[in-house]
Design a protein around this motif. Structure first.
Motif, PDB file in Angstrom:
ATOM      1  N   CYS A  98      15.851  18.237 -36.070  1.00  0.00           N
ATOM      2  CA  CYS A  98      16.007  19.100 -37.119  1.00  0.00           C
ATOM      3  C   CYS A  98      15.668  19.142 -38.493  1.00  0.00           C
ATOM      4  CB  CYS A  98      17.219  20.649 -36.856  1.00  0.00           C
ATOM      5  SG  CYS A  98      16.793  21.947 -37.781  1.00  0.00           S
ATOM      6  N   THR A 143      19.198  34.342 -37.928  1.00  0.00           N
ATOM      7  CA  THR A 143      19.189  32.363 -37.594  1.00  0.00           C
ATOM      8  C   THR A 143      18.733  31.734 -38.900  1.00  0.00           C
ATOM      9  OG1 THR A 143      18.432  30.594 -36.618  1.00  0.00           O
ATOM     10  CG2 THR A 143      16.836  32.298 -37.350  1.00  0.00           C
ATOM     11  N   GLY A 144      18.956  30.690 -39.163  1.00  0.00           N
ATOM     12  CA  GLY A 144      18.860  29.734 -40.232  1.00  0.00           C
ATOM     13  C   GLY A 144      18.083  28.503 -40.092  1.00  0.00           C
ATOM     14  N   GLY A 145      17.956  27.269 -40.687  1.00  0.00           N
ATOM     15  CA  GLY A 145      19.593  26.607 -41.448  1.00  0.00           C
ATOM     16  C   GLY A 145      20.510  26.805 -41.037  1.00  0.00           C
ATOM     17  N   PRO A 154      23.215  29.928 -40.676  1.00  0.00           N
ATOM     18  CA  PRO A 154      23.291  31.635 -40.907  1.00  0.00           C
ATOM     19  C   PRO A 154      24.801  32.046 -41.396  1.00  0.00           C
ATOM     20  CG  PRO A 154      23.257  31.974 -38.682  1.00  0.00           C
ATOM     21  CD  PRO A 154      22.853  30.311 -39.292  1.00  0.00           C
ATOM     22  N   THR A 210      21.971  33.411 -33.598  1.00  0.00           N
ATOM     23  CA  THR A 210      21.830  31.388 -33.879  1.00  0.00           C
ATOM     24  C   THR A 210      22.465  30.638 -34.604  1.00  0.00           C
ATOM     25  OG1 THR A 210      19.711  31.884 -32.456  1.00  0.00           O
ATOM     26  CG2 THR A 210      20.294  29.786 -32.749  1.00  0.00           C
ATOM     27  N   ASN A 253      25.137  28.155 -34.894  1.00  0.00           N
ATOM     28  CA  ASN A 253      25.994  26.097 -34.500  1.00  0.00           C
ATOM     29  C   ASN A 253      27.142  25.874 -34.268  1.00  0.00           C
ATOM     30  OD1 ASN A 253      27.633  25.210 -36.441  1.00  0.00           O
ATOM     31  ND2 ASN A 253      25.964  24.500 -37.847  1.00  0.00           N
ATOM     32  N   SER A 309      24.008  26.639 -30.460  1.00  0.00           N
ATOM     33  CA  SER A 309      23.365  25.262 -29.965  1.00  0.00           C
ATOM     34  C   SER A 309      25.179  24.528 -29.831  1.00  0.00           C
ATOM     35  CB  SER A 309      22.728  25.054 -31.042  1.00  0.00           C
ATOM     36  OG  SER A 309      22.191  26.211 -31.190  1.00  0.00           O
ATOM     37  N   ASN A 350      22.666  27.168 -26.240  1.00  0.00           N
ATOM     38  CA  ASN A 350      21.228  26.374 -26.185  1.00  0.00           C
ATOM     39  C   ASN A 350      21.756  25.105 -26.444  1.00  0.00           C
ATOM     40  OD1 ASN A 350      19.711  28.646 -26.237  1.00  0.00           O
ATOM     41  ND2 ASN A 350      19.485  29.060 -28.384  1.00  0.00           N
ATOM     42  N   VAL A 400      18.933  21.379 -26.522  1.00  0.00           N
ATOM     43  CA  VAL A 400      17.945  20.721 -26.598  1.00  0.00           C
ATOM     44  C   VAL A 400      17.962  19.862 -26.095  1.00  0.00           C
ATOM     45  CG1 VAL A 400      16.177  19.270 -28.492  1.00  0.00           C
ATOM     46  CG2 VAL A 400      18.054  21.502 -29.073  1.00  0.00           C
ATOM     47  N   ILE A 420      16.204  23.574 -24.299  1.00  0.00           N
ATOM     48  CA  ILE A 420      14.822  23.501 -24.747  1.00  0.00           C
ATOM     49  C   ILE A 420      14.253  22.450 -25.415  1.00  0.00           C
ATOM     50  CG2 ILE A 420      14.219  24.741 -26.932  1.00  0.00           C
ATOM     51  CD1 ILE A 420      16.765  25.984 -27.241  1.00  0.00           C
ATOM     52  N   GLU A 421      12.948  23.150 -24.795  1.00  0.00           N
ATOM     53  CA  GLU A 421      12.284  21.184 -25.078  1.00  0.00           C
ATOM     54  C   GLU A 421      12.155  20.589 -26.642  1.00  0.00           C
ATOM     55  OE1 GLU A 421       9.552  20.866 -20.938  1.00  0.00           O
ATOM     56  OE2 GLU A 421       8.682  22.161 -22.812  1.00  0.00           O
ATOM     57  N   VAL A 422      12.322  19.882 -26.842  1.00  0.00           N
ATOM     58  CA  VAL A 422      11.934  19.376 -28.256  1.00  0.00           C
ATOM     59  C   VAL A 422      10.534  19.308 -28.688  1.00  0.00           C
ATOM     60  CG1 VAL A 422      11.521  17.305 -28.366  1.00  0.00           C
ATOM     61  CG2 VAL A 422      13.092  17.431 -30.458  1.00  0.00           C
ATOM     62  N   MET A 423      11.130  20.408 -29.818  1.00  0.00           N
ATOM     63  CA  MET A 423       8.907  20.803 -30.319  1.00  0.00           C
ATOM     64  C   MET A 423       8.461  19.470 -31.763  1.00  0.00           C
ATOM     65  SD  MET A 423       8.989  24.547 -30.256  1.00  0.00           S
ATOM     66  CE  MET A 423      11.230  25.126 -29.593  1.00  0.00           C
ATOM     67  N   MET A 445       8.845  19.233 -34.942  1.00  0.00           N
ATOM     68  CA  MET A 445       8.984  20.220 -36.125  1.00  0.00           C
ATOM     69  C   MET A 445       9.385  19.027 -37.306  1.00  0.00           C
ATOM     70  SD  MET A 445       8.089  23.739 -35.225  1.00  0.00           S
ATOM     71  CE  MET A 445       8.481  24.699 -37.120  1.00  0.00           C
ATOM     72  N   SER A 472      14.455  24.485 -39.051  1.00  0.00           N
ATOM     73  CA  SER A 472      15.407  24.905 -40.361  1.00  0.00           C
ATOM     74  C   SER A 472      14.376  25.849 -40.810  1.00  0.00           C
ATOM     75  CB  SER A 472      16.354  24.117 -40.963  1.00  0.00           C
ATOM     76  OG  SER A 472      15.332  23.356 -41.432  1.00  0.00           O
TER      77      SER A 472
HETATM   78  N1  SAM Z   1      21.954  25.842 -37.348  1.00  0.00           N
HETATM   79  C1  SAM Z   1      21.592  27.323 -35.831  1.00  0.00           C
HETATM   80  C2  SAM Z   1      21.573  26.622 -34.776  1.00  0.00           C
HETATM   81  O1  SAM Z   1      21.789  25.144 -34.860  1.00  0.00           O
HETATM   82  O2  SAM Z   1      22.353  27.401 -33.519  1.00  0.00           O
HETATM   83  C3  SAM Z   1      20.319  28.084 -36.331  1.00  0.00           C
HETATM   84  C4  SAM Z   1      18.858  27.286 -36.646  1.00  0.00           C
HETATM   85  S1  SAM Z   1      18.086  26.292 -35.518  1.00  0.00           S
HETATM   86  C5  SAM Z   1      17.074  25.634 -36.133  1.00  0.00           C
HETATM   87  C6  SAM Z   1      18.262  27.005 -34.181  1.00  0.00           C
HETATM   88  C7  SAM Z   1      17.502  26.082 -32.826  1.00  0.00           C
HETATM   89  O3  SAM Z   1      16.674  25.530 -33.292  1.00  0.00           O
HETATM   90  C8  SAM Z   1      19.137  25.472 -32.867  1.00  0.00           C
HETATM   91  O4  SAM Z   1      19.403  26.045 -31.485  1.00  0.00           O
HETATM   92  C9  SAM Z   1      18.363  23.913 -32.394  1.00  0.00           C
HETATM   93  O5  SAM Z   1      18.468  23.609 -31.499  1.00  0.00           O
HETATM   94  C10 SAM Z   1      16.594  24.340 -32.443  1.00  0.00           C
HETATM   95  N2  SAM Z   1      15.528  23.195 -33.340  1.00  0.00           N
HETATM   96  C11 SAM Z   1      15.970  22.558 -33.919  1.00  0.00           C
HETATM   97  N3  SAM Z   1      15.552  21.931 -33.901  1.00  0.00           N
HETATM   98  C12 SAM Z   1      14.415  22.471 -32.569  1.00  0.00           C
HETATM   99  C13 SAM Z   1      13.136  20.830 -32.285  1.00  0.00           C
HETATM  100  N4  SAM Z   1      13.225  19.797 -33.069  1.00  0.00           N
HETATM  101  N5  SAM Z   1      13.297  21.328 -31.038  1.00  0.00           N
HETATM  102  C14 SAM Z   1      14.008  21.885 -30.399  1.00  0.00           C
HETATM  103  N6  SAM Z   1      14.888  22.618 -31.267  1.00  0.00           N
HETATM  104  C15 SAM Z   1      14.317  22.463 -31.937  1.00  0.00           C
END
Ligand code: SAM
Ligand code: SF4
Length: 334
Positions: free
Chosen positions: A31, A68-70, A72, A100, A102, A124, A162, A164, A191-194, A196, A330
């Motif tokens: 992330c 969500t965030g970062g 939140p 959502t 952490n 997460s 959730n 990854v 969740i599949e890693v995207m 980003m 984020s």
């Molecule tokens: N900080 C909070 C959290 O981790 O739940 C909320 C924001 S975080 C960006 C939201 C979700 O995005 C998390 O479940 C995280 O695992 C997922 N996430 C972040 N980067 C990702 C990526 N490259 N591919 C898939 N999921 C991703």
């Protein structure tokens, strides 16, 4: 009656995800970079502006708000914002207020969130191993998150985990995770890693564990029944017949479900992303700040929705990363 928000592909937009900060107390490897430069505070929408934005979307038909965030819960004063959103729940115009997180700050905030009308939270968590957790989040500590999960459940919040799916990282924990969630009556979604953020392409392909493979492994131990249930989002669910548990799959890579997408994403600076996997966005902060009246903002929202693209272009199938987004998760809010 205000006309509802309908995009060019006849999808009604009823779900807004709002990133309230780009900051976080963790640095998950998929992330964020370890040394992130965060936005200056003055760039952020104030809590009052966040309220105005969300209230306008709700007036235009948004019924579900996910914060969500970062992270939140590290945004200063965020409980004031949650409290102010309660009025829309009370009025019946907002059906769900959720977040959502952490989990690191839930010990402190879970009860307040429940008091604000939050009923469910997504937490997460990719691993139940202390060392692996420290490695993947760089700055996080597992006991603090587990304590936050306890606090959430004690406050009566329904918890969904959730995770990854990460090749070579949490593959060996699949059954342990399923059992742990089952024992605590928590749903679990993978969740599949995207692609980003600014990690190199090779890193992404190295991390990518297709959920088709994860599902096949689950099927070696459990009888899976596909559920028709849709959360209005990209997740698809199966029931494990032996335990009755529900497991979700978010598969932007192996199978995208953009055709039923009902959501848009607002960043903490007021940019509206119509799709997580496209660069297109509309600045809503300027029209918000241009007048105290919401007419300009409403029009800007309608114009933006009229440009919602059909779907994302993430693709690893050619053994390279296509559809890469330079911005971090984020920023847009996962
Ligand atoms: N900080 C909070 C959290 O981790 O739940 C909320 C924001 S975080 C960006 C939201 C979700 O995005 C998390 O479940 C995280 O695992 C997922 N996430 C972040 N980067 C990702 C990526 N490259 N591919 C898939 N999921 C991703
Ligand atoms: Fe922070 Fe969430 Fe990103 Fe991890 S996934 S770095 S917890 S915003």
């Amino acid at each position: 009656m205000t006309a509802p928000l309908i995009d060019p592909f006849a999808r009604p937009i009823s779900y807004l995800r709002v990133s309230v900060t780009d900051r976080c107390d963790f640095r998950c490897v998929y992330c964020m970079a370890e040394n992130m430069t965060f936005l200056p505070k003055k760039e952020l929408l104030t809590l009052e502006e966040l309220d105005r934005m969300c209230s306008t979307f709700i007036r235009l038909g948004v019924e579900k708000l996910r914060i969500t965030g970062g992270e939140p819960l590290v945004r200063k004063g965020i409980m004031t914002f949650f409290q102010s959103m309660t009025r829309h729940l009370d009025a019946g115009t907002l059906r769900e207020l959720t977040l959502t997180t952490n989990g690191s700050q839930l010990r402190r905030y879970a009860q307040d969130l429940a008091d604000c009308g939050v009923r469910r939270v997504n937490i997460s968590l990719d691993t139940l191993d202390d060392q692996k957790f420290a490695d993947i989040t760089r700055w996080g500590r597992l006991p603090q998150v587990l304590d936050g999960i306890d606090a959430a459940q004690n406050a009566g919040l329904r918890v969904k985990i959730n995770a990854v799916a990460l090749k070579g990282f949490n593959e060996d924990e699949l059954f342990r995770m399923v059992e742990w969630c089952g024992s605590r009556d928590m749903d679990l979604t993978y969740i599949e890693v995207m692609p980003m953020g600014d990690l190199g392409n090779e890193d992404r392909l190295d991390q990518y564990w297709p959920l088709s493979d994860l599902r096949a492994r689950l099927a070696e131990r459990f009888t899976l029944t596909d559920l028709a249930e849709r959360s209005g989002g990209p997740a698809r669910y199966v029931r494990l017949e032996e335990t009755g548990q529900k497991i979700g799959f978010i598969t932007p890579l192996t199978h995208n479900f953009c055709e039923s997408c009902n959501r848009v994403r607002l960043t903490c600076t007021g940019e509206l992303y119509m799709c997580l996997g496209q660069e297109d966005m509309a600045d809503l902060r300027a029209p918000l700040r241009a007048s105290d009246d919401d007419a300009l903002l409403e029009q800007a929202i309608r114009n933006a929705i009229a440009h919602k693209p059909k779907g994302h272009d993430f693709d690893y199938s050619r053994q390279k990363v296509d559809g890469q987004m330079t911005r971090h998760m984020s920023h847009t809010g996962g």
